[in-house]
Design a protein around this motif. Structure first.
Motif, PDB file in Angstrom:
ATOM      1  N   ARG A   1     -88.331  12.349  10.126  1.00 31.30           N
ATOM      2  CA  ARG A   1     -88.142  11.199  10.822  1.00 31.30           C
ATOM      3  C   ARG A   1     -88.241  10.178  10.271  1.00 31.30           C
ATOM      4  O   ARG A   1     -88.313   8.673  10.703  1.00 31.30           O
ATOM      5  CB  ARG A   1     -89.619  11.093  11.990  1.00 31.30           C
ATOM      6  N   ALA A   2     -87.998   9.628   8.988  1.00 31.75           N
ATOM      7  CA  ALA A   2     -88.233   9.055   7.938  1.00 31.75           C
ATOM      8  C   ALA A   2     -86.782   8.142   7.934  1.00 31.75           C
ATOM      9  O   ALA A   2     -86.564   6.809   7.942  1.00 31.75           O
ATOM     10  CB  ALA A   2     -88.855   9.674   5.832  1.00 31.75           C
ATOM     11  N   ASP A   3     -86.143   9.004   8.107  1.00 31.37           N
ATOM     12  CA  ASP A   3     -84.148   8.773   8.175  1.00 31.37           C
ATOM     13  C   ASP A   3     -83.841   8.812   9.287  1.00 31.37           C
ATOM     14  O   ASP A   3     -82.301   8.139   9.885  1.00 31.37           O
ATOM     15  CB  ASP A   3     -83.732   9.682   7.387  1.00 31.37           C
ATOM     16  N   SER A   4     -84.165   9.206  10.280  1.00 32.81           N
ATOM     17  CA  SER A   4     -83.335   9.900  11.279  1.00 32.81           C
ATOM     18  C   SER A   4     -84.522   9.596  13.151  1.00 32.81           C
ATOM     19  O   SER A   4     -85.558   9.558  12.909  1.00 32.81           O
ATOM     20  CB  SER A   4     -83.531  11.053  11.804  1.00 32.81           C
ATOM     21  N   GLU A   5     -83.846   9.972  14.179  1.00 26.23           N
ATOM     22  CA  GLU A   5     -84.227   9.739  15.523  1.00 26.23           C
ATOM     23  C   GLU A   5     -84.304  11.072  15.732  1.00 26.23           C
ATOM     24  O   GLU A   5     -83.571  11.744  15.586  1.00 26.23           O
ATOM     25  CB  GLU A   5     -83.887   9.287  16.354  1.00 26.23           C
ATOM     26  N   ILE A   6     -85.711  11.722  16.124  1.00 27.69           N
ATOM     27  CA  ILE A   6     -85.586  13.347  16.757  1.00 27.69           C
ATOM     28  C   ILE A   6     -86.606  13.307  18.101  1.00 27.69           C
ATOM     29  O   ILE A   6     -86.825  12.735  18.017  1.00 27.69           O
ATOM     30  CB  ILE A   6     -87.412  13.649  15.471  1.00 27.69           C
ATOM     31  N   PHE A   7     -85.160  14.278  18.438  1.00 30.08           N
ATOM     32  CA  PHE A   7     -85.510  14.187  19.942  1.00 30.08           C
ATOM     33  C   PHE A   7     -85.676  15.815  20.057  1.00 30.08           C
ATOM     34  O   PHE A   7     -84.928  17.119  19.524  1.00 30.08           O
ATOM     35  CB  PHE A   7     -84.223  14.323  20.935  1.00 30.08           C
ATOM     36  N   PHE A   8     -87.162  16.007  21.125  1.00 28.20           N
ATOM     37  CA  PHE A   8     -87.016  17.781  21.563  1.00 28.20           C
ATOM     38  C   PHE A   8     -86.751  17.965  22.587  1.00 28.20           C
ATOM     39  O   PHE A   8     -87.143  16.969  23.577  1.00 28.20           O
ATOM     40  CB  PHE A   8     -88.595  17.987  21.059  1.00 28.20           C
ATOM     41  N   VAL A   9     -86.283  18.445  23.079  1.00 25.47           N
ATOM     42  CA  VAL A   9     -85.741  18.870  24.573  1.00 25.47           C
ATOM     43  C   VAL A   9     -86.962  20.205  24.779  1.00 25.47           C
ATOM     44  O   VAL A   9     -85.984  20.643  24.825  1.00 25.47           O
ATOM     45  CB  VAL A   9     -83.963  18.991  24.359  1.00 25.47           C
ATOM     46  N   ALA A  10     -86.972  19.829  26.416  1.00 30.06           N
ATOM     47  CA  ALA A  10     -88.222  20.997  26.447  1.00 30.06           C
ATOM     48  C   ALA A  10     -86.964  21.273  27.992  1.00 30.06           C
ATOM     49  O   ALA A  10     -85.979  20.050  28.849  1.00 30.06           O
ATOM     50  CB  ALA A  10     -89.296  20.760  26.659  1.00 30.06           C
ATOM     51  N   ARG A  11     -87.119  22.138  28.507  1.00 33.87           N
ATOM     52  CA  ARG A  11     -86.427  22.510  29.800  1.00 33.87           C
ATOM     53  C   ARG A  11     -86.940  22.153  31.464  1.00 33.87           C
ATOM     54  O   ARG A  11     -86.837  21.888  32.465  1.00 33.87           O
ATOM     55  CB  ARG A  11     -85.684  24.248  29.806  1.00 33.87           C
ATOM     56  N   SER A  12     -88.981  21.762  31.326  1.00 36.12           N
ATOM     57  CA  SER A  12     -89.319  21.225  32.443  1.00 36.12           C
ATOM     58  C   SER A  12     -89.709  20.075  31.635  1.00 36.12           C
ATOM     59  O   SER A  12     -90.400  20.190  30.888  1.00 36.12           O
ATOM     60  CB  SER A  12     -90.056  22.719  33.141  1.00 36.12           C
ATOM     61  N   PRO A  13     -90.466  19.691  33.253  1.00 37.77           N
ATOM     62  CA  PRO A  13     -91.152  18.045  33.194  1.00 37.77           C
ATOM     63  C   PRO A  13     -92.779  18.540  32.659  1.00 37.77           C
ATOM     64  O   PRO A  13     -93.212  18.182  31.612  1.00 37.77           O
ATOM     65  CB  PRO A  13     -91.644  17.325  34.774  1.00 37.77           C
ATOM     66  N   GLY A  14     -92.984  20.197  32.549  1.00 30.90           N
ATOM     67  CA  GLY A  14     -94.379  20.918  32.096  1.00 30.90           C
ATOM     68  C   GLY A  14     -94.037  20.974  31.486  1.00 30.90           C
ATOM     69  O   GLY A  14     -95.060  20.692  30.347  1.00 30.90           O
ATOM     70  N   GLN A  15     -93.154  21.919  30.109  1.00 32.55           N
ATOM     71  CA  GLN A  15     -92.602  20.911  28.922  1.00 32.55           C
ATOM     72  C   GLN A  15     -93.115  19.867  27.989  1.00 32.55           C
ATOM     73  O   GLN A  15     -93.634  20.257  26.727  1.00 32.55           O
ATOM     74  CB  GLN A  15     -91.911  22.552  28.637  1.00 32.55           C
ATOM     75  N   VAL A  16     -92.171  18.816  29.172  1.00 32.44           N
ATOM     76  CA  VAL A  16     -92.479  17.694  28.032  1.00 32.44           C
ATOM     77  C   VAL A  16     -93.587  17.595  27.555  1.00 32.44           C
ATOM     78  O   VAL A  16     -94.340  17.099  26.664  1.00 32.44           O
ATOM     79  CB  VAL A  16     -91.781  17.061  29.168  1.00 32.44           C
ATOM     80  N   GLU A  17     -94.893  17.463  28.605  1.00 34.63           N
ATOM     81  CA  GLU A  17     -96.156  16.805  28.202  1.00 34.63           C
ATOM     82  C   GLU A  17     -96.691  18.149  27.782  1.00 34.63           C
ATOM     83  O   GLU A  17     -97.755  17.577  27.459  1.00 34.63           O
ATOM     84  CB  GLU A  17     -96.173  16.859  29.878  1.00 34.63           C
ATOM     85  N   ARG A  18     -96.284  19.423  27.182  1.00 33.33           N
ATOM     86  CA  ARG A  18     -96.882  20.364  26.561  1.00 33.33           C
ATOM     87  C   ARG A  18     -96.915  19.709  25.109  1.00 33.33           C
ATOM     88  O   ARG A  18     -97.638  19.723  24.524  1.00 33.33           O
ATOM     89  CB  ARG A  18     -97.089  21.487  26.901  1.00 33.33           C
ATOM     90  N   LEU A  19     -94.862  18.840  25.022  1.00 39.84           N
ATOM     91  CA  LEU A  19     -94.916  18.736  23.458  1.00 39.84           C
ATOM     92  C   LEU A  19     -95.230  17.502  22.789  1.00 39.84           C
ATOM     93  O   LEU A  19     -96.269  17.551  22.459  1.00 39.84           O
ATOM     94  CB  LEU A  19     -93.151  18.813  23.701  1.00 39.84           C
ATOM     95  N   LEU A  20     -95.504  16.589  24.275  1.00 39.03           N
ATOM     96  CA  LEU A  20     -96.217  15.676  23.824  1.00 39.03           C
ATOM     97  C   LEU A  20     -97.504  15.308  23.544  1.00 39.03           C
ATOM     98  O   LEU A  20     -98.415  14.737  22.443  1.00 39.03           O
ATOM     99  CB  LEU A  20     -95.792  14.396  25.144  1.00 39.03           C
ATOM    100  N   SER A  21     -98.699  16.546  24.112  1.00 38.08           N
ATOM    101  CA  SER A  21     -99.776  16.608  23.688  1.00 38.08           C
ATOM    102  C   SER A  21    -100.215  17.437  22.310  1.00 38.08           C
ATOM    103  O   SER A  21    -100.683  17.034  21.697  1.00 38.08           O
ATOM    104  CB  SER A  21    -100.284  17.815  24.817  1.00 38.08           C
ATOM    105  N   LEU A  22     -99.227  18.726  22.069  1.00 38.25           N
ATOM    106  CA  LEU A  22     -98.963  18.579  20.822  1.00 38.25           C
ATOM    107  C   LEU A  22     -99.196  18.450  19.184  1.00 38.25           C
ATOM    108  O   LEU A  22     -99.670  18.139  19.099  1.00 38.25           O
ATOM    109  CB  LEU A  22     -98.500  20.044  21.122  1.00 38.25           C
ATOM    110  N   LEU A  23     -98.122  17.644  20.044  1.00 38.36           N
ATOM    111  CA  LEU A  23     -97.796  16.389  19.023  1.00 38.36           C
ATOM    112  C   LEU A  23     -98.766  15.006  18.737  1.00 38.36           C
ATOM    113  O   LEU A  23     -99.346  15.325  16.857  1.00 38.36           O
ATOM    114  CB  LEU A  23     -96.618  15.503  19.276  1.00 38.36           C
ATOM    115  N   HIS A  24     -99.707  14.689  19.832  1.00 37.03           N
ATOM    116  CA  HIS A  24    -100.336  14.094  19.859  1.00 37.03           C
ATOM    117  C   HIS A  24    -101.897  14.579  19.296  1.00 37.03           C
ATOM    118  O   HIS A  24    -103.138  13.890  18.339  1.00 37.03           O
ATOM    119  CB  HIS A  24    -101.096  13.365  21.262  1.00 37.03           C
TER     120      HIS A  24
END
Length: 604
Positions: free
Chosen positions: A390-413
């Motif tokens: 992330r120091a040199d690149s933009e990182i994108f996590f791709v999830a297959r559902s809105p619920g998985q997007v929320e889960r990823l955000l919660s995990l990262l936080h």
């Protein structure tokens, strides 16, 4: 259009190639071992230039060796079109009419819709990025003037005689019924005409006041609820055979024969290729060009083998038109493409001594190559590796559902990493701090890391070490039936949606009202028999029941099958009531709350 700032570095890699393509021979060959990286490059490469945007259409034709590759590439392009908020109406998939040449069954409704919508866009000169395969590009088509003349639109406030409309629908292959539930059906109730046009994802309800169109709106066929109001709607053919129109108001059109597309040269001697439908500047892309020649040879061998196995008519004449009349040679198609700017896309550079080209490498690697998503590796260590990138690149996590997007955000936080949703309006670059991780919903075949492009995409399967999820290719009910036809023997039990349990007695060729077609012969109770046309195979399923005893065959027009369905429906309703009561009781019940999930639970 303005692309997001996160793609500026990646786009700069293409700018040295794009302006010089028309004059440069041999063609450039853009190389990457990651398919998603090529899809992103295609998305940016096919963007209209600012000086030509809005001044006219432009067509980008992408040809793959197989239909499976075309579908996978199309889905990746769909993801990146959505990623940069590009109009997805400009992206089209043109599949082959049939996976097996001379197959008498009609293709799935989705295939017909994709083909006629693609041809309609091209014939109107609209900007299009079209993905197609070698079998589809070789198949000859109706003359474009015949197709364009058959398509028509309905506008609010414009006059349209209802009888003329109904006659035009029947000519284009639409079938009249009580409801318009699938593409190619229409129904009439007084001054209301429902049409499920192949141009729309939902049926449209057209209300007439006399001969004037008073309103047009799409609706849900299952609930009959309105969705959106339209000012105009197009009606496109449901078949690729269009009967000649005499122009006389009393002309009646017979039902179109199921396999008539294989006899087109008898009605239209001068068939054309897809290039005859294109009326805009064209750029051609060969995807995996090394494999195209081999795929063409393989296709023609299979085509000729199928042709030799066809049974002639009772009079000894060929059952259908010759392969040469229905399909074009690959060498001829390459002659067409040589007249346009051409780009190659591949994973490795071809032998330039036999296939001259100018290789242009798009450096990219898989997430697994840098230690992401390795099985057994703690999730926090995976995030630490990505945080270094992330120091040199933009990182994108791709999830297959809105619920998985929320889960990823919660995990990262929870692990102390900054993370945001990727959504419009796009964020602006920050000069003093590193960009956060971005999470978004989508369907990407696989992720990739582009060091030179300063961008990375990681799918949820790669992030959690689940491996790449392969998307199964859906088949139509007709395709599913024919894939098991050799396993279905005469005498096997089947279930008809309307008439119940019967016995399959094989295929029969019949002539009905001057049209010869194949039918399934089903035997029911007593001496009752039913001939089912091949385009109604979705009404038939294989019987699956207890093997200890054979079920009783239903009678045509009897009440037993209706009672059986009513009994099952009543049982489902009773079960639904029990579930509703159960969950209602759970809602009012109270207990001591559980503790909040820990980090270990989230990671699990």
């Amino acid at each position: 259009m303005n692309i997001p700032f996160v793609l500026h570095h990646f786009a700069n890699q293409l700018r040295t190639v794009v302006p010089a393509i028309p004059e440069r021979t041999p063609p450039p060959c853009l190389l990457s071992t990651q398919q998603a990286c090529l899809a992103l490059a295609m998305t940016l490469f096919t963007l209209p230039e600012k000086k030509t945007a809005g001044t006219g259409g432009q067509t980008h034709l992408i040809i793959t060796p197989t239909q499976e590759q075309a579908e996978e590439l199309y889905e990746d392009l769909e993801f990146f079109f959505s990623f940069i908020r590009r109009d997805q109406e400009t992206l089209a998939l043109f599949p082959p009419w049939a996976s097996i040449p001379y197959n008498p069954a009609l293709p799935a409704h989705s295939v017909i819709c994709q083909r006629v919508r693609s041809l309609h866009r091209l014939s109107r000169g609209e900007s299009t990025v079209m993905v197609t395969s070698l079998p589809a590009i070789l198949h000859k088509l109706l003359p474009p003037e015949v197709f364009a003349k058959a398509c028509f639109s309905l506008k609010v406030g414009k006059a349209c005689e209802r009888e003329v409309l109904l006659r035009s629908l029947i000519r284009l292959g639409y079938e009249r019924g009580s409801l318009a539930e699938v593409p190619g059906e229409f129904s009439v109730r007084g001054g209301i005409v429902d049409i499920f046009s192949t141009a729309q994802d939902h049926p449209v309800r057209i209300e007439f006041l006399g001969d004037t169109v008073e309103s047009i709106r799409t609706f849900d066929p299952s609930t009959q609820e309105s969705i959106t109001h339209l000012k105009e709607t197009w009606v496109l053919p449901t078949r690729e055979f269009i009967p000649p129109d005499s122009g006389q108001p009393d002309t009646s059109f017979e039902p179109i024969q199921a396999s008539i597309e294989w006899d087109l040269p008898r009605y239209y001697p001068k068939l054309v290729t897809l290039f005859d439908y294109i009326h805009t500047p064209v750029t051609v892309s060969f995807y995996r060009p090394v494999d195209l020649d081999a795929a063409a040879a393989q296709f023609w061998n299979a085509l000729l083998e199928t042709w030799e196995q066809l049974q002639p008519d009772p009079g000894g004449a060929p059952a259908h038109a010759d392969p040469d009349q229905l399909y074009e040679m690959w060498e001829t198609i390459k002659t067409y493409t040589s007249m346009y700017p051409t780009v190659w896309w591949d994973s490795v550079a071809p032998d330039t001594s036999t296939m001259p080209c100018m290789p242009v490498s798009l450096q990219a690697q898989s997430p697994g190559s840098v230690g992401v998503g390795i099985r057994g590796l703690p999730f926090k260590e995976t995030l630490s590796k990505l945080d270094q990138l992330r120091a040199d690149s933009e990182i994108f996590f791709v999830a297959r559902s809105p619920g998985q997007v929320e889960r990823l955000l919660s995990l990262l936080h929870d692990h102390g990493f900054p993370a945001n949703k990727w959504e419009h309006p796009f964020p602006q670059p920050a000069t003093d701090v590193r960009a956060p991780f971005y999470c978004l919903e989508g369907d990407l075949s696989a992720g990739f890391l582009s060091p030179d492009g300063h961008i990375a995409f990681v799918t949820e399967e790669e992030l959690f070490g689940k491996g790449i999820r392969h998307r199964p290719h859906t088949k139509s009910p007709t395709a599913k039936f024919f894939s098991s036809l050799e396993d279905l023997k005469e005498g096997d039990l089947v279930v008809h949606l309307q008439h119940g349990i019967g016995r399959y007695l094989g295929l029969r060729r019949l002539e009905v009202q001057g049209c010869t077609s194949d039918y399934l012969l089903l035997q029911f109770g007593g001496t009752d028999t039913l001939y089912v046309p091949l385009d109604r195979l979705n009404h038939i399923h294989r019987y699956r029941g207890a093997e200890q005893r054979s079920p009783r065959l239903d009678r045509l027009g009897g009440t037993a099958w209706g009672k059986t369905k009513a009994k099952i429906k009543k049982g489902i309703e009773d079960m639904t009531e029990e579930l509703v009561e159960l969950y209602a009781n759970r809602e009012v019940a109270r207990r001591t709350a559980y503790q909040e999930d820990t980090l270990l639970v989230h990671e699990f």
